[in-house]
Design an enzyme around this catalytic site. Structure first.
Site, PDB file in Angstrom:
ATOM      1  N   LYS A 203       1.841  -2.205   5.228  1.00 38.79           N
ATOM      2  CA  LYS A 203       1.262  -2.460   3.907  1.00 38.79           C
ATOM      3  C   LYS A 203       0.182  -3.538   3.943  1.00 38.79           C
ATOM      4  O   LYS A 203       0.099  -4.329   4.880  1.00 38.79           O
ATOM      5  CB  LYS A 203       2.371  -2.768   2.894  1.00 38.79           C
ATOM      6  CG  LYS A 203       3.093  -1.461   2.508  1.00 38.79           C
ATOM      7  CD  LYS A 203       4.102  -1.596   1.401  1.00 38.79           C
ATOM      8  CE  LYS A 203       4.668  -0.201   1.098  1.00 38.79           C
ATOM      9  NZ  LYS A 203       5.826  -0.246   0.202  1.00 38.79           N
ATOM     10  N   ARG A 237      12.281   1.630   5.586  1.00 39.75           N
ATOM     11  CA  ARG A 237      11.401   2.799   5.432  1.00 39.75           C
ATOM     12  C   ARG A 237      10.118   2.507   6.203  1.00 39.75           C
ATOM     13  O   ARG A 237       9.301   1.695   5.773  1.00 39.75           O
ATOM     14  CB  ARG A 237      11.127   3.018   3.942  1.00 39.75           C
ATOM     15  CG  ARG A 237      10.276   4.240   3.658  1.00 39.75           C
ATOM     16  CD  ARG A 237       9.969   4.362   2.169  1.00 39.75           C
ATOM     17  NE  ARG A 237       9.164   5.543   1.916  1.00 39.75           N
ATOM     18  CZ  ARG A 237       7.853   5.603   2.085  1.00 39.75           C
ATOM     19  NH1 ARG A 237       7.190   4.540   2.491  1.00 39.75           N
ATOM     20  NH2 ARG A 237       7.200   6.728   1.853  1.00 39.75           N
TER      21      ARG A 237
HETATM   22  N1  HH2 Z   1       6.495   2.691  -0.318  1.00 39.34           N
HETATM   23  C1  HH2 Z   1       5.687   3.754  -0.397  1.00 39.34           C
HETATM   24  C2  HH2 Z   1       6.165   4.999  -0.845  1.00 39.34           C
HETATM   25  N2  HH2 Z   1       7.469   5.157  -1.168  1.00 39.34           N
HETATM   26  N3  HH2 Z   1       9.651   4.268  -1.378  1.00 39.34           N
HETATM   27  C3  HH2 Z   1      10.491   3.228  -1.298  1.00 39.34           C
HETATM   28  N4  HH2 Z   1      11.785   3.382  -1.609  1.00 39.34           N
HETATM   29  N5  HH2 Z   1      10.058   1.983  -0.900  1.00 39.34           N
HETATM   30  C4  HH2 Z   1       8.751   1.744  -0.575  1.00 39.34           C
HETATM   31  O1  HH2 Z   1       8.407   0.584  -0.235  1.00 39.34           O
HETATM   32  C5  HH2 Z   1       7.831   2.843  -0.655  1.00 39.34           C
HETATM   33  C6  HH2 Z   1       8.322   4.106  -1.070  1.00 39.34           C
HETATM   34  C7  HH2 Z   1       4.253   3.607  -0.015  1.00 39.34           C
HETATM   35  O2  HH2 Z   1       4.072   3.873   1.364  1.00 39.34           O
HETATM   36  P1  HH2 Z   1       3.491   5.249   1.947  1.00 39.34           P
HETATM   37  O3  HH2 Z   1       4.382   6.387   1.600  1.00 39.34           O
HETATM   38  O4  HH2 Z   1       3.241   5.091   3.387  1.00 39.34           O
HETATM   39  O5  HH2 Z   1       2.086   5.410   1.267  1.00 39.34           O
HETATM   40  P2  HH2 Z   1       1.552   6.344   0.108  1.00 39.34           P
HETATM   41  O6  HH2 Z   1       2.307   6.001  -1.142  1.00 39.34           O
HETATM   42  O7  HH2 Z   1       0.087   6.003   0.028  1.00 39.34           O
HETATM   43  O8  HH2 Z   1       1.803   7.769   0.508  1.00 39.34           O
END
Ligand code: HH2
Length: 268
Positions: A203, A237
Site C-alpha cells: 500500500k 491479506r
Molecule cells: N485492501 C484492498 C482490497 N480489499 N480487503 C480487506 N479485508 N482488507 C484490505 O486491507 C483490503 C481488502 C485493496 O488492495 P488490492 O485488492 O490489492 O487493490 P485494489 O482494491 O486496487 O484492487
C-alpha cells in the site's frame, strides 16, 4: 490470504491477471506458496476508484472462483450481494466485504443463511472520496467502536460470532499517521475477541516511507505483517505470499518460544 485481483485497474497489479486463466494460475501459485485462502476480487477499491457495474464484476470473478474452488478455499472480495451469491454458488465460502455489510444490508442475512465465514472491514466514506482529509477523534478507538457495532449488526442478522473476522482497513480513509497508529496499537483491537485481518500489502503508505514503487514494497509489507502478527493479527491479506509466509513462520516459531512476548501477555 493471497490476493487475486481480476481487474484492469487495481493499484498494484491491475491488468496483470485480467485473463481468467492467468488469474487461476496465479491463485494456484499463491496456494502453493502457503496461502490457506485466496481472495478473488473484480472491483478495485483503491482511492479514487469508480464503481464497477455488477454484470462486469460477475464476468470477471466467476470463472476464476470456479477455477480455484476445486482444491482451494476461496474468498470473494465484493460489496455486492448478487456477486457474493453467484461466487458462493461457484464455490466460494468466505465473503470479504470492505463495507462491512453497509453497501448491501442483505449481505448479512445471506452470510448467516449459508453458514459462511466473513470479514468486516473499517472504511471511512467510500473509495472514490475516502482519502480526502480523513479525520478521527482517536483512530484506534473510532475503528474499534465501528467494528464492534458492525459485528453486533451481523450477529443480530444471524451470523454466528465465530464466523466473523475483523479488519481495521489499512489505507481506507486513513492518513499515513492513522495507518501507523493502527499498526502500533493493533493489540487494542484484540479485545473485540475475533481474529484480526490486516491488509497492508504494497500500500501507498509503505511507498511514502520507503520511497519505493508499488512493485518494490515486498520488504516493507513483510515488516508490517511481522509487527501485526506480534500485536495479535492472524490473517494477512497479501500479494507476495512466499515472502510473508516465510517471515511469519519464523516470527511465530520465535514468539512461541518467548514466554514474555507482548503477544503472549495480551492474549492470556
Ligand atoms: N485492501 C484492498 C482490497 N480489499 N480487503 C480487506 N479485508 N482488507 C484490505 O486491507 C483490503 C481488502 C485493496 O488492495 P488490492 O485488492 O490489492 O487493490 P485494489 O482494491 O486496487 O484492487
Amino acid at each position: 490470504m493471497g490476493v487475486v485481483n481480476v481487474t484492469p485497474d487495481s493499484f498494484s497489479d491491475g491488468g496483470v491477471f485480467e485473463d481468467a486463466a492467468a488469474a487461476i494460475a496465479h491463485g494456484r501459485r499463491l496456494i502453493a506458496e502457503g496461502a490457506s485462502i485466496v481472495d478473488v476480487g473484480g472491483e478495485s477499491t483503491r482511492p479514487g476508484a469508480d464503481p464497477v457495474p455488477q454484470d462486469e464484476e460477475l464476468r470477471r470473478v466467476l470463472p476464476v472462483v470456479e477455477g480455484l474452488a476445486d482444491g482451494a478455499r476461496v474468498s470473494i472480495d465484493t460489496m455486492k450481494l448478487a456477486v457474493a451469491e453467484a461466487a458462493v454458488a461457484a464455490g466460494a465460502s468466505y465473503v470479504n466485504d470492505v463495507t462491512a455489510f453497509r453497501h448491501d444490508p442483505e449481505m448479512a442475512a445471506f452470510v448467516a443463511d449459508r453458514g459462511l465465514d466473513c470479514c468486516l472491514m473499517h472504511m471511512l466514506g467510500e473509495p472514490r472520496t475516502m482519502q480526502r482529509d480523513p479525520r478521527y477523534d482517536d483512530v484506534v478507538d473510532d475503528v474499534k467502536a465501528f467494528l464492534s457495532e458492525r459485528m453486533e449488526a451481523a450477529v443480530r442478522a444471524g451470523v454466528p460470532e465465530e464466523r466473523i473476522q475483523l479488519d481495521p482497513g489499512i489505507g481506507f480513509g486513513k492518513t499515513l499517521e492513522h495507518n501507523l497508529e493502527l499498526l502500533r496499537r493493533l493489540h487494542e483491537l484484540t479485545d473485540l475477541g475475533r481474529p484480526l485481518v490486516i491488509g497492508t500489502s504494497r500500500k501507498s503508505f509503505l511507498g511514502r516511507i520507503t520511497g519505493r514503487d508499488v512493485t518494490e514494497r515486498v520488504h516493507a509489507t513483510v515488516a508490517t505483517c511481522v509487527l501485526a502478527f506480534e500485536r495479535g493479527a492472524s490473517v494477512f491479506r497479501v500479494h507476495d505470499v512466499a515472502a510473508v509466509a516465510d517471515a511469519l513462520k519464523v516470527t511465530s516459531a520465535t514468539v512461541a518460544a518467548w514466554p514474555t512476548s507482548p503477544r503472549t501477555t495480551t492474549t492470556t
